[in-house]
Design a protein around this motif. Structure first.
Motif, PDB file in Angstrom:
ATOM      1  N   ILE A 256     -71.052 -13.335  18.434  1.00 16.80           N
ATOM      2  CA  ILE A 256     -71.453 -12.207  19.276  1.00 16.80           C
ATOM      3  C   ILE A 256     -72.366 -12.707  20.389  1.00 16.80           C
ATOM      4  CG2 ILE A 256     -72.501  -9.920  19.335  1.00 16.80           C
ATOM      5  CD1 ILE A 256     -70.026 -10.087  17.614  1.00 16.80           C
ATOM      6  N   CYS A 257     -71.934 -12.528  21.642  1.00 18.81           N
ATOM      7  CA  CYS A 257     -72.764 -12.840  22.803  1.00 18.81           C
ATOM      8  C   CYS A 257     -73.393 -11.542  23.301  1.00 18.81           C
ATOM      9  CB  CYS A 257     -71.931 -13.476  23.913  1.00 18.81           C
ATOM     10  SG  CYS A 257     -71.195 -15.059  23.460  1.00 18.81           S
ATOM     11  N   TYR A 258     -74.716 -11.495  23.328  1.00 19.04           N
ATOM     12  CA  TYR A 258     -75.378 -10.255  23.712  1.00 19.04           C
ATOM     13  C   TYR A 258     -76.758 -10.544  24.300  1.00 19.04           C
ATOM     14  CZ  TYR A 258     -77.865 -10.960  19.299  1.00 19.04           C
ATOM     15  OH  TYR A 258     -78.621 -11.478  18.295  1.00 19.04           O
ATOM     16  N   CYS A 259     -77.275  -9.553  25.021  1.00 20.23           N
ATOM     17  CA  CYS A 259     -78.622  -9.604  25.569  1.00 20.23           C
ATOM     18  C   CYS A 259     -79.580  -8.903  24.603  1.00 20.23           C
ATOM     19  CB  CYS A 259     -78.670  -8.910  26.931  1.00 20.23           C
ATOM     20  SG  CYS A 259     -77.733  -9.782  28.203  1.00 20.23           S
ATOM     21  N   PRO A 260     -80.882  -9.152  24.734  1.00 18.79           N
ATOM     22  CA  PRO A 260     -81.846  -8.522  23.825  1.00 18.79           C
ATOM     23  C   PRO A 260     -81.771  -7.000  23.818  1.00 18.79           C
ATOM     24  CG  PRO A 260     -82.893 -10.326  24.993  1.00 18.79           C
ATOM     25  CD  PRO A 260     -81.529 -10.153  25.609  1.00 18.79           C
ATOM     26  N   ASN A 261     -81.413  -6.390  24.956  1.00 20.64           N
ATOM     27  CA  ASN A 261     -81.356  -4.928  24.997  1.00 20.64           C
ATOM     28  C   ASN A 261     -80.007  -4.383  24.545  1.00 20.64           C
ATOM     29  OD1 ASN A 261     -79.932  -5.857  27.137  1.00 20.64           O
ATOM     30  ND2 ASN A 261     -80.871  -4.528  28.689  1.00 20.64           N
ATOM     31  N   ASP A 262     -79.128  -5.243  23.996  1.00 20.78           N
ATOM     32  CA  ASP A 262     -77.811  -4.819  23.517  1.00 20.78           C
ATOM     33  C   ASP A 262     -77.792  -4.636  22.002  1.00 20.78           C
ATOM     34  OD1 ASP A 262     -76.722  -4.829  26.029  1.00 20.78           O
ATOM     35  OD2 ASP A 262     -75.971  -6.882  25.874  1.00 20.78           O
ATOM     36  N   ILE A 263     -78.944  -4.398  21.400  1.00 22.09           N
ATOM     37  CA  ILE A 263     -79.005  -4.356  19.947  1.00 22.09           C
ATOM     38  C   ILE A 263     -78.106  -3.267  19.363  1.00 22.09           C
ATOM     39  CG2 ILE A 263     -81.012  -2.833  19.937  1.00 22.09           C
ATOM     40  CD1 ILE A 263     -80.208  -5.776  17.546  1.00 22.09           C
ATOM     41  N   GLN A 264     -77.964  -2.134  20.071  1.00 23.45           N
ATOM     42  CA  GLN A 264     -77.076  -1.087  19.561  1.00 23.45           C
ATOM     43  C   GLN A 264     -75.628  -1.536  19.565  1.00 23.45           C
ATOM     44  OE1 GLN A 264     -77.808   2.479  21.814  1.00 23.45           O
ATOM     45  NE2 GLN A 264     -79.743   2.938  20.743  1.00 23.45           N
ATOM     46  N   PHE A 265     -75.237  -2.291  20.606  1.00 23.86           N
ATOM     47  CA  PHE A 265     -73.885  -2.856  20.663  1.00 23.86           C
ATOM     48  C   PHE A 265     -73.658  -3.795  19.484  1.00 23.86           C
ATOM     49  CE2 PHE A 265     -71.540  -6.707  21.851  1.00 23.86           C
ATOM     50  CZ  PHE A 265     -70.279  -6.187  22.063  1.00 23.86           C
ATOM     51  N   VAL A 266     -74.643  -4.623  19.174  1.00 26.14           N
ATOM     52  CA  VAL A 266     -74.524  -5.567  18.063  1.00 26.14           C
ATOM     53  C   VAL A 266     -74.388  -4.814  16.741  1.00 26.14           C
ATOM     54  CG1 VAL A 266     -75.701  -7.410  16.801  1.00 26.14           C
ATOM     55  CG2 VAL A 266     -75.799  -7.358  19.304  1.00 26.14           C
ATOM     56  N   GLN A 267     -75.216  -3.798  16.548  1.00 28.61           N
ATOM     57  CA  GLN A 267     -75.152  -3.030  15.306  1.00 28.61           C
ATOM     58  C   GLN A 267     -73.791  -2.350  15.148  1.00 28.61           C
ATOM     59  OE1 GLN A 267     -78.528  -0.461  15.748  1.00 28.61           O
ATOM     60  NE2 GLN A 267     -79.973  -1.985  14.918  1.00 28.61           N
ATOM     61  N   GLU A 268     -73.214  -1.861  16.265  1.00 28.08           N
ATOM     62  CA  GLU A 268     -71.908  -1.224  16.211  1.00 28.08           C
ATOM     63  C   GLU A 268     -70.821  -2.218  15.852  1.00 28.08           C
ATOM     64  OE1 GLU A 268     -69.103   1.824  16.376  1.00 28.08           O
ATOM     65  OE2 GLU A 268     -71.298   1.845  16.248  1.00 28.08           O
TER      66      GLU A 268
ATOM     67  N   VAL B 110     -67.099 -12.181  20.843  1.00 25.79           N
ATOM     68  CA  VAL B 110     -67.297 -10.775  21.203  1.00 25.79           C
ATOM     69  C   VAL B 110     -68.489 -10.730  22.136  1.00 25.79           C
ATOM     70  CG1 VAL B 110     -67.768  -8.450  20.386  1.00 25.79           C
ATOM     71  CG2 VAL B 110     -66.374 -10.024  18.995  1.00 25.79           C
ATOM     72  N   THR B 111     -68.278 -10.268  23.362  1.00 28.58           N
ATOM     73  CA  THR B 111     -69.310 -10.312  24.392  1.00 28.58           C
ATOM     74  C   THR B 111     -69.621  -8.916  24.898  1.00 28.58           C
ATOM     75  OG1 THR B 111     -68.426 -12.452  25.072  1.00 28.58           O
ATOM     76  CG2 THR B 111     -69.967 -11.389  26.569  1.00 28.58           C
ATOM     77  N   SER B 112     -70.901  -8.587  24.905  1.00 29.42           N
ATOM     78  CA  SER B 112     -71.299  -7.293  25.474  1.00 29.42           C
ATOM     79  C   SER B 112     -71.171  -7.356  26.990  1.00 29.42           C
ATOM     80  CB  SER B 112     -72.747  -6.962  25.080  1.00 29.42           C
ATOM     81  OG  SER B 112     -73.636  -7.856  25.708  1.00 29.42           O
ATOM     82  N   ARG B 113     -70.934  -6.196  27.620  1.00 29.12           N
ATOM     83  CA  ARG B 113     -70.712  -6.176  29.059  1.00 29.12           C
ATOM     84  C   ARG B 113     -71.948  -6.682  29.830  1.00 29.12           C
ATOM     85  NH1 ARG B 113     -66.674  -3.891  31.766  1.00 29.12           N
ATOM     86  NH2 ARG B 113     -66.021  -2.822  29.862  1.00 29.12           N
TER      87      ARG B 113
ATOM     88  N   SER C  68     -74.160  -8.844  28.968  1.00 28.42           N
ATOM     89  CA  SER C  68     -74.394 -10.276  28.766  1.00 28.42           C
ATOM     90  C   SER C  68     -73.508 -11.124  29.642  1.00 28.42           C
ATOM     91  CB  SER C  68     -74.180 -10.635  27.295  1.00 28.42           C
ATOM     92  OG  SER C  68     -72.809 -10.533  26.955  1.00 28.42           O
ATOM     93  N   LEU C  69     -72.416 -10.562  30.158  1.00 29.73           N
ATOM     94  CA  LEU C  69     -71.548 -11.326  31.048  1.00 29.73           C
ATOM     95  C   LEU C  69     -72.261 -11.694  32.341  1.00 29.73           C
ATOM     96  CD1 LEU C  69     -68.179  -9.379  30.613  1.00 29.73           C
ATOM     97  CD2 LEU C  69     -68.753 -11.646  29.706  1.00 29.73           C
ATOM     98  N   HIS C  70     -73.275 -10.907  32.716  1.00 25.46           N
ATOM     99  CA  HIS C  70     -74.000 -11.130  33.957  1.00 25.46           C
ATOM    100  C   HIS C  70     -75.390 -11.702  33.706  1.00 25.46           C
ATOM    101  CE1 HIS C  70     -70.823  -8.791  35.865  1.00 25.46           C
ATOM    102  NE2 HIS C  70     -71.005  -7.871  34.926  1.00 25.46           N
ATOM    103  N   SER C  71     -75.668 -12.083  32.460  1.00 22.57           N
ATOM    104  CA  SER C  71     -76.989 -12.607  32.133  1.00 22.57           C
ATOM    105  C   SER C  71     -77.020 -14.107  32.348  1.00 22.57           C
ATOM    106  CB  SER C  71     -77.348 -12.274  30.675  1.00 22.57           C
ATOM    107  OG  SER C  71     -78.544 -12.919  30.301  1.00 22.57           O
ATOM    108  N   ALA C  72     -77.995 -14.565  33.157  1.00 15.55           N
ATOM    109  CA  ALA C  72     -78.115 -16.010  33.419  1.00 15.55           C
ATOM    110  C   ALA C  72     -78.552 -16.760  32.177  1.00 15.55           C
ATOM    111  CB  ALA C  72     -79.115 -16.249  34.554  1.00 15.55           C
ATOM    112  N   SER C  73     -79.208 -16.083  31.246  1.00 12.99           N
ATOM    113  CA  SER C  73     -79.698 -16.748  30.038  1.00 12.99           C
ATOM    114  C   SER C  73     -78.622 -16.932  28.994  1.00 12.99           C
ATOM    115  CB  SER C  73     -80.853 -15.940  29.422  1.00 12.99           C
ATOM    116  OG  SER C  73     -80.393 -14.673  29.016  1.00 12.99           O
ATOM    117  N   LEU C  74     -77.423 -16.391  29.216  1.00 16.62           N
ATOM    118  CA  LEU C  74     -76.365 -16.505  28.222  1.00 16.62           C
ATOM    119  C   LEU C  74     -75.105 -17.122  28.812  1.00 16.62           C
ATOM    120  CD1 LEU C  74     -76.740 -13.132  26.315  1.00 16.62           C
ATOM    121  CD2 LEU C  74     -77.177 -15.418  25.436  1.00 16.62           C
ATOM    122  N   GLN C  75     -75.274 -18.040  29.744  1.00 16.19           N
ATOM    123  CA  GLN C  75     -74.117 -18.718  30.306  1.00 16.19           C
ATOM    124  C   GLN C  75     -73.736 -19.880  29.393  1.00 16.19           C
ATOM    125  OE1 GLN C  75     -72.443 -17.506  32.989  1.00 16.19           O
ATOM    126  NE2 GLN C  75     -73.901 -15.809  32.707  1.00 16.19           N
TER     127      GLN C  75
END
Length: 241
Positions: free
Chosen positions: A165-177, A223-226, A228-235
């Motif tokens: 799972i690729c996600y940003c810190p504020n995507d926790i709800q996406f991760v839980q889902e 599985v990538t949250s939307r 996180s695709l634009h996050s420089a910290s998750l390239q």
């Protein structure tokens, strides 16, 4: 002739001489030895004959002649060579028929050898005990062993996942889902969620690359949250084979 004398040609047995270097002989023995060998004689081997037996060349011997005590200089020069030992000196003196030197200096040479051995033993006993270095750390495997909470620390059984799972810190709800839909339903997939499954302390990019490249049980398991695709910290590299 020297060879007709009793015992000529064989070195006397000194119990301590064999392993002892020439440096063990003190000045008293060396001076007394010089009194015998500095004297040139037609019937007895002198220092120059000993020098030839020791492997010194003609020009080296001629240089030693310039010193008032050539025997002493010869011993000093020979002492720096690998074969310089008390036993070798005794062997050559016997070979040259200088039994008179061996009989006269034998007790003093034995005494010097005993002193040298005792000193070496004492210094060895006084050395601090060397304890082998102890490394309590668990050896790592070739592929970043111990990067997940369920990894085998010995690297025998690394943990594998069905998807990362690729996600940003504020995507926790996406991760839980994703966990609810993919792990807790009939799909029964095993997801890799960094905050839950990865041990802290390692570079996030190195961990993500390692997990995606080598720890996914099936291809395309990302599985990538939307956001996180634009996050420089998750390239991070995405496995697409």
């Amino acid at each position: 002739m020297a060879s007709d004398r009793p015992g000529a040609g064989s070195a006397p047995c000194f119990s301590s001489a064999s392993p002892v270097p020439l440096a063990a002989l003190n000045m008293r023995v060396r001076r007394r030895l010089a009194l015998f060998l500095n004297v040139q004689s037609l019937v007895a081997a002198d220092w120059a004959t000993l020098a030839e037996e020791l492997g010194f060349e003609y020009l080296e011997i001629r240089q030693l002649e310039a010193y008032p005590n050539p025997t002493g200089r010869l011993l000093d020069a020979w002492q720096g060579r690998p074969d310089a030992s008390v036993s070798r000196l005794l062997e050559l003196l016997a070979k040259l028929g200088r039994q008179d030197v061996l009989e006269e200096l034998g007790p003093s040479i034995e005494e010097d050898c005993q002193k040298y051995i005792l000193k070496q033993q004492q210094e060895e006993s006084e050395k601090p005990l060397q304890v082998a270095a102890v490394d309590s750390s668990v050896p790592r495997t070739l592929e970043l062993a111990g990067i997940t909470t369920l990894d085998d620390p010995l690297g025998q059984m690394p943990e594998f996942f069905d998807a990362f799972i690729c996600y940003c810190p504020n995507d926790i709800q996406f991760v839980q889902e994703m966990i609810r839909q993919l792990e807790q339903t009939n799909y029964r997939l095993k997801l890799c969620v960094s905050d839950r499954d990865v041990l802290p302390g390692t570079c996030v990019w190195s961990i993500a690359s390692e997990l995606i490249e080598k720890r996914l049980a099936r291809a395309g398991g990302n599985v990538t949250s939307r956001p996180s695709l634009h996050s420089a910290s998750l390239q991070v590299p995405i496995r697409s084979d």
